[in-house]
Design a protein around this motif. Structure first.
Motif, mmCIF file in Angstrom:
data_model
loop_
_atom_site.group_PDB
_atom_site.id
_atom_site.type_symbol
_atom_site.label_atom_id
_atom_site.label_comp_id
_atom_site.label_asym_id
_atom_site.label_seq_id
_atom_site.Cartn_x
_atom_site.Cartn_y
_atom_site.Cartn_z
ATOM 1 N N ASP A 1 48.573 -10.104 3.689
ATOM 2 C CA ASP A 1 48.896 -10.915 5.445
ATOM 3 C C ASP A 1 50.058 -10.634 4.968
ATOM 4 O O ASP A 1 51.216 -9.905 5.306
ATOM 5 C CB ASP A 1 48.689 -12.660 4.732
ATOM 6 N N LEU A 2 51.284 -11.944 6.371
ATOM 7 C CA LEU A 2 52.000 -11.445 6.957
ATOM 8 C C LEU A 2 53.136 -11.811 6.635
ATOM 9 O O LEU A 2 54.120 -11.537 6.401
ATOM 10 C CB LEU A 2 51.896 -12.750 7.701
ATOM 11 N N PHE A 3 52.950 -12.396 5.128
ATOM 12 C CA PHE A 3 54.375 -12.753 4.703
ATOM 13 C C PHE A 3 54.175 -11.843 2.763
ATOM 14 O O PHE A 3 54.568 -12.139 2.370
ATOM 15 C CB PHE A 3 54.042 -14.049 3.757
ATOM 16 N N GLY A 4 53.111 -10.695 2.717
ATOM 17 C CA GLY A 4 52.921 -9.806 1.154
ATOM 18 C C GLY A 4 51.821 -10.395 1.015
ATOM 19 O O GLY A 4 51.252 -10.049 -0.403
ATOM 20 N N ASN A 5 51.125 -10.798 0.416
ATOM 21 C CA ASN A 5 49.892 -11.384 -0.165
ATOM 22 C C ASN A 5 49.060 -11.378 -0.287
ATOM 23 O O ASN A 5 48.088 -10.915 1.170
ATOM 24 C CB ASN A 5 49.923 -13.562 0.120
ATOM 25 N N GLU A 6 48.485 -10.206 -1.470
ATOM 26 C CA GLU A 6 47.378 -9.916 -1.302
ATOM 27 C C GLU A 6 45.548 -10.936 -0.894
ATOM 28 O O GLU A 6 45.958 -12.175 -1.392
ATOM 29 C CB GLU A 6 47.100 -9.302 -2.234
ATOM 30 N N LEU A 7 44.444 -10.216 0.019
ATOM 31 C CA LEU A 7 43.781 -11.563 0.138
ATOM 32 C C LEU A 7 42.973 -10.984 -0.647
ATOM 33 O O LEU A 7 42.124 -10.040 -1.076
ATOM 34 C CB LEU A 7 43.524 -10.746 1.441
ATOM 35 N N GLU A 8 42.728 -12.612 -1.519
ATOM 36 C CA GLU A 8 41.074 -12.041 -2.907
ATOM 37 C C GLU A 8 39.813 -12.355 -2.236
ATOM 38 O O GLU A 8 39.036 -12.501 -2.812
ATOM 39 C CB GLU A 8 42.344 -12.881 -3.561
ATOM 40 N N ILE A 9 39.931 -13.752 -1.231
ATOM 41 C CA ILE A 9 37.923 -13.995 -0.501
ATOM 42 C C ILE A 9 38.022 -13.570 0.403
ATOM 43 O O ILE A 9 37.527 -13.911 0.927
ATOM 44 C CB ILE A 9 37.683 -15.523 -1.341
ATOM 45 N N THR A 10 38.838 -13.394 1.577
ATOM 46 C CA THR A 10 38.017 -13.508 2.895
ATOM 47 C C THR A 10 37.760 -12.255 3.400
ATOM 48 O O THR A 10 38.213 -11.234 3.332
ATOM 49 C CB THR A 10 39.666 -12.981 3.740
ATOM 50 N N GLU A 11 35.559 -12.279 3.887
ATOM 51 C CA GLU A 11 35.529 -11.451 4.138
ATOM 52 C C GLU A 11 34.237 -12.055 5.854
ATOM 53 O O GLU A 11 34.091 -13.401 5.502
ATOM 54 C CB GLU A 11 34.232 -11.792 3.591
ATOM 55 N N GLU A 12 34.933 -11.649 6.853
ATOM 56 C CA GLU A 12 34.942 -11.856 8.532
ATOM 57 C C GLU A 12 33.629 -11.671 8.368
ATOM 58 O O GLU A 12 32.562 -10.463 8.722
ATOM 59 C CB GLU A 12 35.885 -11.264 8.645
ATOM 60 N N ALA A 13 32.699 -13.072 8.747
ATOM 61 C CA ALA A 13 31.596 -12.430 9.235
ATOM 62 C C ALA A 13 31.166 -12.007 10.606
ATOM 63 O O ALA A 13 30.876 -12.823 11.565
ATOM 64 C CB ALA A 13 30.257 -13.929 9.141
ATOM 65 N N VAL A 14 31.583 -10.679 11.009
ATOM 66 C CA VAL A 14 31.774 -10.185 12.069
ATOM 67 C C VAL A 14 30.154 -9.476 12.869
ATOM 68 O O VAL A 14 30.371 -10.674 14.320
ATOM 69 C CB VAL A 14 32.641 -8.572 12.617
ATOM 70 N N ALA A 15 29.636 -9.619 12.116
ATOM 71 C CA ALA A 15 28.395 -9.881 13.034
ATOM 72 C C ALA A 15 27.883 -10.998 14.342
ATOM 73 O O ALA A 15 27.458 -10.726 15.287
ATOM 74 C CB ALA A 15 27.088 -8.718 12.688
ATOM 75 N N ASP A 16 28.134 -11.589 12.673
ATOM 76 C CA ASP A 16 27.991 -13.302 13.711
ATOM 77 C C ASP A 16 28.875 -14.112 14.553
ATOM 78 O O ASP A 16 28.624 -13.911 15.410
ATOM 79 C CB ASP A 16 27.809 -14.738 12.256
ATOM 80 N N GLU A 17 30.199 -13.058 14.627
ATOM 81 C CA GLU A 17 30.854 -13.549 15.767
ATOM 82 C C GLU A 17 30.668 -12.872 17.224
ATOM 83 O O GLU A 17 30.837 -13.380 17.822
ATOM 84 C CB GLU A 17 32.372 -13.035 15.391
ATOM 85 N N ILE A 18 30.024 -11.442 17.045
ATOM 86 C CA ILE A 18 30.386 -11.061 18.442
ATOM 87 C C ILE A 18 28.950 -11.500 18.593
ATOM 88 O O ILE A 18 28.376 -11.705 20.040
ATOM 89 C CB ILE A 18 29.392 -9.377 17.529
ATOM 90 N N ALA A 19 27.568 -11.850 17.995
ATOM 91 C CA ALA A 19 26.787 -12.336 18.130
ATOM 92 C C ALA A 19 26.354 -13.510 18.648
ATOM 93 O O ALA A 19 26.247 -14.629 19.923
ATOM 94 C CB ALA A 19 25.544 -12.541 17.154
ATOM 95 N N SER A 20 27.788 -14.307 18.303
ATOM 96 C CA SER A 20 28.543 -15.867 18.963
ATOM 97 C C SER A 20 28.716 -15.888 20.622
ATOM 98 O O SER A 20 28.872 -16.339 21.917
ATOM 99 C CB SER A 20 28.655 -16.152 17.925
ATOM 100 N N ALA A 21 30.219 -15.254 20.420
ATOM 101 C CA ALA A 21 30.428 -14.677 21.456
ATOM 102 C C ALA A 21 29.414 -13.562 22.919
ATOM 103 O O ALA A 21 29.155 -14.415 24.386
ATOM 104 C CB ALA A 21 31.328 -13.099 21.929
#
Length: 255
Positions: A181-201
């Motif tokens: 992330d912006l502060f150098g912390n490693e992301l451990e659980i973030t999985e973005e539902a991009v297909a749903d986001e595009i479908a919603s748009a």
């Protein structure tokens, strides 16, 4: 970064056997790596995924459920026939359909379809998306991603939004795990539902009711892949799904 969305205009009412890919190619200029977002209703119509109401014979179980929730017994029977598990039976029928998608009434609808029919979701949405994508490549020489969408309600919130029910040449999940992330912390659980986001748009442009635009092109947000993909990548494994476990407990206590 910039993303552009626009409708494919001038599509006729879709009927069984129509070549959706050809219709899209004839009405817009596609580019490689565009995402072609298509409402499941027209895919189902083109594939003939409709049930004649007069052919449905409701079981006693379907009749009893229909009385309780105030629905047509024929609709309830079709939902039961297309489901592998009923998660909620009252005051609505929330089920997992044969393809693994969880929704009210298995996504079966009697709006935007002839009066005598129920309209199903495409039986194999990933397969439908692949067939349309490959046909677009053959017809107009463009290598595109395809998302087939439906509208779903959401737990804890009012209103419906577009979601992906089938994908081609785009992973439905963007995995950020291992990134910083912006502060150098490693992301451990973030999985973005991009297909749903595009479908919603895309659903913002598709609209509802009689004025809908069932095909939207998304350009500039390139998630194109040559991998084998499936919408099932975004379905939470049964052993990790605490909401499903809770619903099962509630169902058992009420049965």
């Amino acid at each position: 970064m910039r993303m552009e969305l626009f409708t494919v205009d001038g599509l006729p009412l879709i009927k069984k056997g129509d070549d959706l890919a050809a219709m899209i190619c004839e009405r817009t200029e596609l580019e490689d790596h565009d995402a072609v977002v298509i409402a499941s209703t027209i895919v189902a119509k083109a594939e003939g995924a409709m049930v004649l109401k007069s052919d449905v014979v409701p079981s006693e179980r379907a009749i009893n459920i229909a009385k309780r929730i105030g629905k047509d017994p024929a609709l309830v029977q079709v939902v039961l026939d297309r489901s592998v598990e009923e998660l909620v039976k009252y005051p609505l029928l929330l089920v997992e359909n044969l393809n693994g998608h969880v929704s009210i009434n298995a996504g079966i609808d009697d709006s935007n379809v002839e009066d005598n029919y129920f309209l199903e979701l495409p039986h194999d949405p990933d397969g439908s998306a692949k067939a349309i994508g490959e046909r677009i490549a053959d017809r107009c020489g463009k290598d595109v991603s395809v998302i087939i969408t439906d509208t779903n309600g959401r737990a804890f919130k009012i209103g419906q939004t577009g979601v992906a029910v089938g994908v081609y040449r785009m992973h439905p999940i963007l995995d950020w795990r291992g990134e910083n992330d912006l502060f150098g912390n490693e992301l451990e659980i973030t999985e973005e539902a991009v297909a749903d986001e595009i479908a919603s748009a895309a659903n913002l442009l598709m609209g509802e009711a009689a004025g809908g635009n069932p095909v939207v092109i998304v350009r500039g947000f390139d998630l194109h892949t040559r991998d084998d993909v499936s919408v099932k990548e975004m379905y939470r494994p049964d052993n990790e799904d605490i909401i499903r476990k809770g619903l099962r407990c509630l169902r058992q206590s009420s049965d």
